[in-house]
Scaffold this motif. Structure first.
Motif, mmCIF file in Angstrom:
data_model
loop_
_atom_site.group_PDB
_atom_site.id
_atom_site.type_symbol
_atom_site.label_atom_id
_atom_site.label_comp_id
_atom_site.label_asym_id
_atom_site.label_seq_id
_atom_site.Cartn_x
_atom_site.Cartn_y
_atom_site.Cartn_z
ATOM 1 N N PHE A 6 51.992 63.675 5.038
ATOM 2 C CA PHE A 6 51.397 64.790 5.768
ATOM 3 C C PHE A 6 51.925 64.801 7.205
ATOM 4 O O PHE A 6 51.191 64.552 8.152
ATOM 5 N N PRO A 7 53.211 65.107 7.417
ATOM 6 C CA PRO A 7 53.790 64.990 8.758
ATOM 7 C C PRO A 7 53.262 66.011 9.758
ATOM 8 O O PRO A 7 53.464 65.854 10.946
ATOM 9 N N LEU A 8 52.586 67.078 9.308
ATOM 10 C CA LEU A 8 52.078 68.094 10.239
ATOM 11 C C LEU A 8 50.555 68.164 10.236
ATOM 12 O O LEU A 8 49.977 69.076 10.830
ATOM 13 N N VAL A 9 49.916 67.215 9.590
ATOM 14 C CA VAL A 9 48.471 67.299 9.418
ATOM 15 C C VAL A 9 47.734 67.338 10.753
ATOM 16 O O VAL A 9 46.666 67.948 10.870
ATOM 17 N N GLN A 10 48.290 66.718 11.780
ATOM 18 C CA GLN A 10 47.610 66.671 13.080
ATOM 19 C C GLN A 10 47.603 68.020 13.786
ATOM 20 O O GLN A 10 46.900 68.196 14.781
ATOM 21 N N PHE A 11 48.370 68.997 13.289
ATOM 22 C CA PHE A 11 48.422 70.323 13.905
ATOM 23 C C PHE A 11 47.739 71.391 13.049
ATOM 24 O O PHE A 11 47.842 72.580 13.351
ATOM 25 N N MET A 12 47.070 70.980 11.984
ATOM 26 C CA MET A 12 46.494 71.927 11.033
ATOM 27 C C MET A 12 44.977 71.962 11.140
ATOM 28 O O MET A 12 44.350 70.972 11.494
ATOM 29 N N ARG A 13 44.398 73.115 10.818
ATOM 30 C CA ARG A 13 42.944 73.285 10.821
ATOM 31 C C ARG A 13 42.524 74.146 9.630
ATOM 32 O O ARG A 13 43.305 74.909 9.077
ATOM 33 N N ASP A 14 41.249 74.048 9.312
ATOM 34 C CA ASP A 14 40.605 74.925 8.348
ATOM 35 C C ASP A 14 39.460 75.612 9.072
ATOM 36 O O ASP A 14 38.350 75.104 9.136
ATOM 37 N N GLY A 15 39.759 76.769 9.682
ATOM 38 C CA GLY A 15 38.775 77.398 10.555
ATOM 39 C C GLY A 15 38.553 76.546 11.786
ATOM 40 O O GLY A 15 39.498 76.150 12.462
ATOM 41 N N PHE A 16 37.301 76.219 12.067
ATOM 42 C CA PHE A 16 36.999 75.370 13.218
ATOM 43 C C PHE A 16 37.305 73.893 12.952
ATOM 44 O O PHE A 16 37.397 73.098 13.889
ATOM 45 N N ASP A 17 37.415 73.526 11.681
ATOM 46 C CA ASP A 17 37.421 72.111 11.308
ATOM 47 C C ASP A 17 38.820 71.560 11.084
ATOM 48 O O ASP A 17 39.726 72.282 10.656
ATOM 49 N N PRO A 18 39.004 70.253 11.320
ATOM 50 C CA PRO A 18 40.249 69.595 10.912
ATOM 51 C C PRO A 18 40.382 69.673 9.388
ATOM 52 O O PRO A 18 39.376 69.716 8.672
ATOM 53 N N VAL A 19 41.614 69.699 8.896
ATOM 54 C CA VAL A 19 41.807 69.717 7.450
ATOM 55 C C VAL A 19 41.362 68.381 6.857
ATOM 56 O O VAL A 19 41.345 67.347 7.537
ATOM 57 N N GLY A 20 40.995 68.411 5.590
ATOM 58 C CA GLY A 20 40.476 67.211 4.950
ATOM 59 C C GLY A 20 41.444 66.049 4.953
ATOM 60 O O GLY A 20 41.036 64.883 5.003
ATOM 61 N N GLU A 21 42.747 66.340 4.894
ATOM 62 C CA GLU A 21 43.743 65.266 4.874
ATOM 63 C C GLU A 21 43.662 64.386 6.115
ATOM 64 O O GLU A 21 43.890 63.173 6.057
#
Length: 392
Positions: A6-21
């Protein structure tokens, strides 16, 4: 889980929340190696205690990006205070620190209140002609830009052009070249402004620094410091004003308390800062020597990325950490502004903007509502919404 899954996980969101990964990485891999383009390994740190430890330890971790990649000394580094190490960081920050005390900032408070009211007047006039109105364009964007103008001492007749420069540097829709050109244009403008202020210092921050420390600061360094304040205080405050408003409109009971209860906005602002954490990762750190973190070997010069989003949602902070709870004990020590010697120097100003803007907006438009789809940024170092259509 494989490294670099998950090399981009730190830049991703699900709405207001961090992604589950991101949560799974935090639970299973406190120090997560990721391979980025070019084959370099970067280490993602996500837990509250670890992030706080890395950001607070400038003895083992360097911010000197230019020195690490061979661009030159601290004097030439590309990122203002955020990419400088002591003693140069200490020397420059001491010039700015007195200007960001609450006592000094209170002189800006009446002007910020006036800027907010002027923005609300424009929104009301525009809404009378057509709805919905984009609250990002009419509220969240102009207020931080004009506050930076007021802080630095940008002349009134040049503020419209300066606001456009501020906006264009964060507009990536025209491609990276256009954004880079806007950054260069802003630096050219600020360098020219510093030269003018040196000849005749004004009442803003630049004029004050030149009166007090003019012999210690050359024009390029002072322009770079001003550009750092623009970079740090524009897109971040814009994102918080927009995201905070969206959350309040989706939580009308909280919006009513902000509107009606004096002082309640203070707790809301602190908790929203933690909850939103719009700056998703801190400035990169570089290992000064070979070391280990949680048993993971890190070589001298390798990059460590601290996920502020992951840290501020760490379950160790509370069972309901994914819920906004104004007055939460940890809110006052959140890491939305970073931590340690590189904690954002403009934090008190950003907090003041929000404490003034949210109640004023909700009181002027008590029937304010979201009036259309709200597109979030998909991959962003600074998280936010692209637009916020509203009606009343």
């Amino acid at each position: 889980m494989a490294d670099n899954e998950f090399p981009l996980v730190q830049f991703m969101r699900d709405g207001f929340d961090p992604v589950g990964e991101l949560g799974r990485i935090r639970a299973e891999h406190p120090v997560f190696p990721m391979e980025i383009p070019g084959g370099q390994t970067v280490y993602l740190v996500t837990r509250w205690e670890d992030v706080r430890g890395v950001l607070g330890d400038h003895e083992r971790f360097s911010n000197d990006f230019a020195g690490v990649v061979g661009l030159g000394s601290n004097q030439e580094d590309p990122g203002g205070l955020g990419f400088r190490d002591p003693p140069e960081h200490t020397r420059l920050r001491k010039f700015l620190t007195p200007e960001f005390t609450m006592r000094r900032l209170r002189r800006l408070e009446p002007r910020i209140e006036a800027m907010v009211e002027e923005a609300l007047d424009r929104i009301e006039a525009k809404g009378a002609e057509s709805m919905p109105v984009d609250l990002v364009e009419e509220f969240a964007l102009p207020i931080p830009s004009l506050v930076v103008c007021e802080l630095l001492g940008v002349p009134y007749d040049e503020r419209a052009d300066f606001v456009k420069l501020s906006k264009d540097r964060f507009d990536f829709t025209a491609g990276p070249e256009a954004s880079l050109q806007a950054i260069n244009d802003a630096m050219a403008y600020l360098t020219d402004l510093v030269a003018k202020e040196r000849r005749q210092p004004g009442e803003g921050l630049l004029g004050q620094l030149l009166r007090d420390h003019g012999d210690e600061l050359d024009d390029r360094t002072l322009a770079s410091m001003a550009d750092g304040l623009l970079t740090g205080g524009h897109d971040t405050s814009t994102s918080m004003l927009a995201l905070g408003t969206l959350w309040l409109l989706r939580n009308p009971e909280q919006a009513a308390k902000v509107r009606e209860v004096d002082g309640y906005v203070n707790d809301v602002v602190e908790e929203l800062l933690r909850y939103m954490t719009v700056v998703q990762v801190a400035f990169p750190r570089f290992a000064r020597d070979d070391m280990e973190l949680h048993g993971v070997p890190i070589k001298k010069g390798e990059m460590v990325l601290c996920s502020l989003t992951g840290a501020n949602r760490d379950p160790s902070l509370g069972d309901d950490i994914d819920v906004v709870r104004p007055g939460r004990d940890v809110a006052g020590s959140h890491m939305a502004f970073g931590h340690g010697i590189h904690r954002c120097i403009g934090a008190p100003l950003a907090q003041m903007e929000m404490r003034i803007a949210f109640p004023a907006l909700l009181r002027r438009f008590p029937g304010l509502r979201v009036a259309g789809e709200v597109p979030f940024r998909e991959l962003a170092i600074v998280y936010g919404v692209k637009e916020l259509p509203v009606a009343w």
